[in-house]
Design an enzyme around this catalytic site. Sequence first.
Site, PDB file in Angstrom:
ATOM      1  N   ASP A   1       0.910  -1.142   0.000  1.00 21.64           N
ATOM      2  CA  ASP A   1       0.000   0.000   0.000  1.00 21.64           C
ATOM      3  C   ASP A   1       0.949   1.191   0.000  1.00 21.64           C
ATOM      4  OD1 ASP A   1      -1.379   2.293   0.950  1.00 21.64           O
ATOM      5  OD2 ASP A   1      -2.962   1.009   1.717  1.00 21.64           O
ATOM      6  N   HIS A   2       1.104   1.843  -1.150  1.00 22.61           N
ATOM      7  CA  HIS A   2       2.226   2.784  -1.260  1.00 22.61           C
ATOM      8  C   HIS A   2       2.099   3.969  -0.301  1.00 22.61           C
ATOM      9  CE1 HIS A   2      -0.364   5.153  -3.956  1.00 22.61           C
ATOM     10  NE2 HIS A   2       0.464   6.160  -3.750  1.00 22.61           N
TER      11      HIS A   2
ATOM     12  N   HIS B   1      -5.676   2.985   1.248  1.00 24.33           N
ATOM     13  CA  HIS B   1      -4.880   4.114   1.730  1.00 24.33           C
ATOM     14  C   HIS B   1      -5.525   4.830   2.928  1.00 24.33           C
ATOM     15  CE1 HIS B   1      -2.823   3.250  -1.893  1.00 24.33           C
ATOM     16  NE2 HIS B   1      -3.531   4.017  -2.700  1.00 24.33           N
TER      17      HIS B   1
HETATM   18  C1  BG6 Z   1      -3.467   4.787  -6.272  1.00 24.51           C
HETATM   19  C2  BG6 Z   1      -4.805   4.901  -6.926  1.00 24.51           C
HETATM   20  O1  BG6 Z   1      -3.429   3.716  -5.379  1.00 24.51           O
HETATM   21  O2  BG6 Z   1      -3.193   5.997  -5.569  1.00 24.51           O
HETATM   22  C3  BG6 Z   1      -4.859   6.092  -7.859  1.00 24.51           C
HETATM   23  O3  BG6 Z   1      -5.080   3.713  -7.668  1.00 24.51           O
HETATM   24  C4  BG6 Z   1      -4.447   7.348  -7.145  1.00 24.51           C
HETATM   25  O4  BG6 Z   1      -6.158   6.257  -8.416  1.00 24.51           O
HETATM   26  C5  BG6 Z   1      -3.139   7.149  -6.395  1.00 24.51           C
HETATM   27  O5  BG6 Z   1      -4.308   8.382  -8.110  1.00 24.51           O
HETATM   28  C6  BG6 Z   1      -2.845   8.337  -5.508  1.00 24.51           C
HETATM   29  O6  BG6 Z   1      -1.553   8.212  -4.998  1.00 24.51           O
HETATM   30  P1  BG6 Z   1      -0.719   9.510  -4.570  1.00 24.51           P
HETATM   31  O7  BG6 Z   1       0.546   8.950  -4.015  1.00 24.51           O
HETATM   32  O8  BG6 Z   1      -0.535  10.321  -5.822  1.00 24.51           O
HETATM   33  O9  BG6 Z   1      -1.553  10.220  -3.565  1.00 24.51           O
END
Ligand code: BG6
Length: 510
Positions: free
Chosen positions: A184-185, A247
């Site tokens: 989960d980045h 997230h």
């Molecule tokens: C991803 C989603 O997990 O997270 C995307 O699939 C989204 O739709 C993205 O744009 C948002 O990540 P960040 O790091 O740009 O907030």
Amino acid sequence: MEISPSIMVIFGASGDLTQRMLIPSLYKLHLRGLLPKEFSILGFARTEMNSDEFRDFLKKAIQGNKDFKDLDEAKWKDFADKLNYLAADFDNPESYHELRRTIRELDAKTKACDNLLIYFAIPPTAYKKAVDNLGIAGLNVPCGPDSWTRIIVEKPFGNDLESAKDLNAHLAKYFTEYQIYRIDHYQGKETVQNILVTRFSNGIFEPLWNRNYIHHVEITAAESIGIENRGGYYDQTGALRDMVQNHLMQLMCLVAMEPPSSFRSNFIRNESMKVLQSLKPMKEADVPKCVIRGQYTESIVKGEQLKGYRQEKDVKPRSKTETFIAMKAYIDNWRWEGVPFYLRTGKRLPTRVSEIVIRFKPTPHKLFTLGENIAQTSNQLILRIQPDEGILLKFGMKKPGEGFELENVGMDFHYTDLKFESIPTAYERLLLDCMIGDSTLFVRQDAVEACWEFVQPVINAFENNKKIPVHGYPAGSWGPKNADDLIVEKDMKWRYPCKNLTNDDTYCEL
Ligand code: BG6
């Protein structure tokens, strides 16, 4: 920590994630000298190309990346030498036997029995077959007693509770939980990890961090982009599955968890899990009261004509998929009983910003009038995830001059004040953690299922109750106005943050 020789196989290596995230992060780790000394990357994807073409393809991706303005040819060559490619047919077991042979050839180069890191950057529909085929080829088993095999699985992890359980069961046929890294980045973001540090390394916050002092918590992840070229995926997914189930709920766990007794992976993950177990289950019938969904409609922003969601490529013309969602959740435990947690996310909002707002209760007796209502008198602690990463504390002070007129002011800390060259990206952190075997920032099987369990009634209600409106909101606005009605306190509304941390609401320069 020195990592022994390793091979990383990227499933879906010709795709977008590899070009935008994985290779730039691996290249940065290489530039920082953090990759194992003996390291090979093996691209495994459907596109027919050879290793040289793969290197050229990735070089172009790096040259087009704003983080690498002037590519240092010598350093790039050093990195490119680690890149190899094998064309794949994911459904065909023979492809995996060939993969195994290629891995053994790479092993031979290092004269070692290399560690194996498998990265799934393929469509989730291809996961199960790929897992089976890895198992059949024996690629789930480490090469020797001192080496490891790990698998990173990208989100979305399932499409609902049932499919997530099914995928977990499937992975468990061939891999142990210790080998599986569900990514989960958001958890790899520096500012997200700092939530734990802010809470548990400072004596001043934790005593106030409970139902006695906190009125409510807001968690926002706003994006100004639309769905870009991901219509096919997004229309099946929507904001609830794409952002909330993973997230936003992970952020909620970090804000709400009890202090772990030690900073060890399972100690922290156990505390997250306890938060998820304490979530008050939402009944399908309560969804209309606790959840607001919306979909962006066409509009003109700063002279630019923006498409509505239903006009986007690969989106059904009468789609009801939500591009905005706001919801209210409660955590039924001693610390949080009665404190609402509001979660909000959306595409095509005015700006890209992710943050957590802790709204404190006002003083019990008002000596001074700061404003008419509680919204104006409560202190706020804002943990800004991105951009303008930092922390802001808002409080009232006396306006200089006669009388006792008060004004809201802020004390702010910005990461840009630190003397660091740059903040490592989430993928840098997570890839490295996986290589050193630290699963703290990855999602455990029980947690991923608990998150799905919580959102499942919302999914069901969206499917079954056609009366739940999908509110249209003009692209570039803050979503449906009635998202403010979710907030229990009359006169109180969400913080409408700006790109910069300190301003909000009407003072924005978007
Ligand atoms: C991803 C989603 O997990 O997270 C995307 O699939 C989204 O739709 C993205 O744009 C948002 O990540 P960040 O790091 O740009 O907030």
